[in-house]
Each structure stands twice: as C-alpha cells, then as structure tokens.
Scaffold this motif. Sequence first.
Motif, short mmCIF file in Angstrom:
data_model
loop_
_atom_site.label_atom_id
_atom_site.label_comp_id
_atom_site.label_asym_id
_atom_site.label_seq_id
_atom_site.Cartn_x
_atom_site.Cartn_y
_atom_site.Cartn_z
N ASP A 173 -44.34 31.47 71.94
CA ASP A 173 -44.89 32.79 71.34
C ASP A 173 -44.78 32.65 69.54
O ASP A 173 -45.87 33.09 69.11
CB ASP A 173 -44.06 33.98 71.83
CG ASP A 173 -44.33 34.19 73.29
OD1 ASP A 173 -45.46 33.90 73.79
OD2 ASP A 173 -43.48 34.60 73.80
N LYS A 174 -43.88 32.13 69.04
CA LYS A 174 -43.69 31.93 67.80
C LYS A 174 -44.83 31.27 67.14
O LYS A 174 -45.35 31.51 65.97
CB LYS A 174 -42.37 31.56 67.29
CG LYS A 174 -41.26 32.29 67.66
CD LYS A 174 -39.90 31.63 67.28
CE LYS A 174 -38.83 32.39 67.59
NZ LYS A 174 -37.38 31.97 67.45
N GLU A 191 -52.11 32.70 64.46
CA GLU A 191 -52.79 33.83 64.24
C GLU A 191 -52.58 34.41 62.98
O GLU A 191 -53.86 34.89 62.30
CB GLU A 191 -52.39 34.98 65.25
CG GLU A 191 -52.94 34.71 66.81
CD GLU A 191 -52.01 35.80 67.74
OE1 GLU A 191 -51.54 36.81 67.41
OE2 GLU A 191 -52.38 35.67 68.86
N GLN A 240 -48.15 33.01 67.28
CA GLN A 240 -48.10 34.26 66.17
C GLN A 240 -48.43 33.49 64.89
O GLN A 240 -49.11 34.00 64.07
CB GLN A 240 -46.85 34.85 66.14
CG GLN A 240 -46.56 35.99 67.34
CD GLN A 240 -45.24 36.76 67.15
OE1 GLN A 240 -44.38 36.17 66.32
NE2 GLN A 240 -45.31 37.91 67.83
#
Length: 106
Positions: free
Chosen positions: A5-6, A12, A9
């Motif tokens: 997830d990190k 992104e 992110q």
Amino acid sequence: MTTFDKREQGFEAKFVHDEEFMFKATARSNKLLGLWAAGQLGLSGDAAASYATTLVTDHLESRAIADVVDEVSGDLAAKGIAREQVALKLQECLHQALAQLEVDKQ
C-alpha cells in the motif's frame, strides 16, 4: 498499512507530481513560444502578452504540440516562417521552460 500500500501511494504521488510538472512546463513553453511569435508579428507590450496568454489558455486541455505548432505557423505564414521553424522554436522553448522550472524548485 502494508508495504504494498505504501509503495502504491508512492507511485501515485510521483505520477501526480510528474503530470503537474509537465502541465506547468507545457504552459510555460507555450507562453514563451507565444512571446516569440508575437515579436515576429511585430506585437509588443500588452498585445504580445495577450497573444501569448491566448496561446496558453487555448491549449490547456489538449496539450497537443501539433495544435500549437499549427496555430502559430498559420499566424506566421505570411512572415515566411515555416512550420518546421516553429516546431524547432517550440522545442527550444520547452527546454527553456524545463530549465526554469528546475531553478524554481530549488
């Protein structure tokens, strides 16, 4: 939050940053090209600034280089300036805009 997830992110955030940077570079290079073209057309002062600003605002959404080159070369055709010259000038303006933005970041 997982490592995946990190990482997602981070990718992104980089994508958003890169898109914003290129948007600014494109707008600035279009303005520089517009100022150059205005000079070729004999415009100065507010008329030159208006021409350059119009070139930027008319092409904010599409950001298509060919459209910008077509418009400016059409305006400069009567002055004997070829499309290829306009395309080369736009390339110079883009390099100049990127350099200016790099300095602004510091």
